[in-house]
Design a protein around this motif. Structure first.
Motif, mmCIF file in Angstrom:
data_model
loop_
_atom_site.group_PDB
_atom_site.id
_atom_site.type_symbol
_atom_site.label_atom_id
_atom_site.label_comp_id
_atom_site.label_asym_id
_atom_site.label_seq_id
_atom_site.Cartn_x
_atom_site.Cartn_y
_atom_site.Cartn_z
ATOM 1 N N GLU A 9 0.836 -1.205 0.000
ATOM 2 C CA GLU A 9 0.000 0.000 0.000
ATOM 3 C C GLU A 9 0.868 1.251 0.000
ATOM 4 N N GLN A 10 1.939 1.232 0.779
ATOM 5 C CA GLN A 10 2.825 2.393 0.851
ATOM 6 C C GLN A 10 3.567 2.600 -0.466
ATOM 7 N N VAL A 11 3.972 1.528 -1.129
ATOM 8 C CA VAL A 11 4.614 1.643 -2.443
ATOM 9 C C VAL A 11 3.632 2.264 -3.436
ATOM 10 N N ASN A 12 2.379 1.832 -3.392
ATOM 11 C CA ASN A 12 1.362 2.425 -4.264
ATOM 12 C C ASN A 12 1.189 3.910 -3.970
ATOM 13 N N THR A 13 1.213 4.280 -2.703
ATOM 14 C CA THR A 13 1.086 5.689 -2.319
ATOM 15 C C THR A 13 2.256 6.503 -2.848
ATOM 16 N N ILE A 14 3.459 5.966 -2.709
ATOM 17 C CA ILE A 14 4.652 6.664 -3.197
ATOM 18 C C ILE A 14 4.587 6.820 -4.711
ATOM 19 N N ALA A 15 4.166 5.776 -5.402
ATOM 20 C CA ALA A 15 4.063 5.854 -6.863
ATOM 21 C C ALA A 15 3.030 6.901 -7.277
ATOM 22 N N LEU A 17 2.073 9.529 -5.523
ATOM 23 C CA LEU A 17 2.629 10.851 -5.225
ATOM 24 C C LEU A 17 3.639 11.275 -6.284
ATOM 25 N N ALA A 18 4.505 10.361 -6.680
ATOM 26 C CA ALA A 18 5.500 10.681 -7.702
ATOM 27 C C ALA A 18 4.816 11.042 -9.019
ATOM 28 N N PHE A 19 3.841 10.258 -9.404
ATOM 29 C CA PHE A 19 3.114 10.503 -10.649
ATOM 30 C C PHE A 19 2.457 11.883 -10.620
ATOM 31 N N ASN A 20 1.744 12.168 -9.538
ATOM 32 C CA ASN A 20 1.062 13.459 -9.424
ATOM 33 C C ASN A 20 2.043 14.620 -9.333
ATOM 34 N N THR A 21 3.149 14.424 -8.619
ATOM 35 C CA THR A 21 4.147 15.481 -8.494
ATOM 36 C C THR A 21 4.765 15.817 -9.834
ATOM 37 N N PHE A 22 5.188 14.801 -10.569
ATOM 38 C CA PHE A 22 5.811 15.061 -11.872
ATOM 39 C C PHE A 22 4.815 15.692 -12.839
ATOM 40 N N GLY A 23 3.593 15.213 -12.816
ATOM 41 C CA GLY A 23 2.574 15.776 -13.697
ATOM 42 C C GLY A 23 2.268 17.226 -13.361
ATOM 43 N N SER A 61 6.921 17.721 -2.250
ATOM 44 C CA SER A 61 8.150 17.060 -1.804
ATOM 45 C C SER A 61 8.042 16.648 -0.343
ATOM 46 N N ALA A 62 7.356 17.454 0.470
ATOM 47 C CA ALA A 62 7.160 17.086 1.875
ATOM 48 C C ALA A 62 6.300 15.825 1.984
ATOM 49 N N ALA A 63 5.243 15.735 1.176
ATOM 50 C CA ALA A 63 4.398 14.536 1.193
ATOM 51 C C ALA A 63 5.179 13.318 0.715
ATOM 52 N N PHE A 64 6.016 13.524 -0.289
ATOM 53 C CA PHE A 64 6.828 12.428 -0.827
ATOM 54 C C PHE A 64 7.822 11.933 0.222
ATOM 55 N N PHE A 71 7.469 4.333 4.680
ATOM 56 C CA PHE A 71 7.919 3.081 4.080
ATOM 57 C C PHE A 71 9.127 2.538 4.837
ATOM 58 N N ASP A 72 10.082 3.412 5.143
ATOM 59 C CA ASP A 72 11.261 2.989 5.899
ATOM 60 C C ASP A 72 10.877 2.442 7.271
#
Length: 138
Positions: A9-15, A17-23, A61-64, A71-72
């Protein structure tokens, strides 16, 4: 929810966030002149809130970073293996042997079931042949 599901679930959240951030960064980035051969980029849209555009990368970036830290923390919560690599390899070998034994038993049961199915099919064929061969009363 188990730890592995939480990690997934956390990996999905990170993905996400990354997708939305880059977009968002791509969408909101001001135009830049790539070469002197290209014309000047059009001026930025004055209707956009400049402070909001400036704050978005910081918030994203703070959310990421927060998601990466979660995750850590989940990875740190994973149980440690007992006995090291040799114990794990031994356990894997035991499980493989158990799996092979169960597989052989299942194969025997499958063969027995196929044999029984063949017998039932033969009996069914005989019964249908007998029914078809009966003469109708005259």
């Amino acid at each position: 929810m188990d730890i592995i599901s939480q990690l997934q679930e956390q990996v999905n959240t990170i993905a996400a966030l990354a997708f939305n951030t880059f977009g968002t960064l791509q969408r909101d980035a001001p135009p830049v002149r790539l070469s002197p051969n290209y014309p000047e980029p059009p001026p930025a849209n004055p209707t956009e809130d400049a402070t909001n555009v400036a704050e978005q990368p910081k918030q994203m970036s703070a959310a990421f970073v927060k998601a990466a830290k979660q995750f850590d923390a989940l990875v740190a919560a994973l149980p440690l293996s007992d006995g090291g690599e040799e114990a794990q390899l031994k356990r894997i070998a035991e499980l493989q042997a158990e799996n092979d034994a169960v597989g052989q038993e299942l194969q025997k049961q499958l063969e027995a079931a196929e044999k029984e199915l063949k017998q039932v099919q033969e009996l069914f064929n005989q019964a249908t042949d007998n029914c078809l061969n009966l003469k109708k009363p005259e």
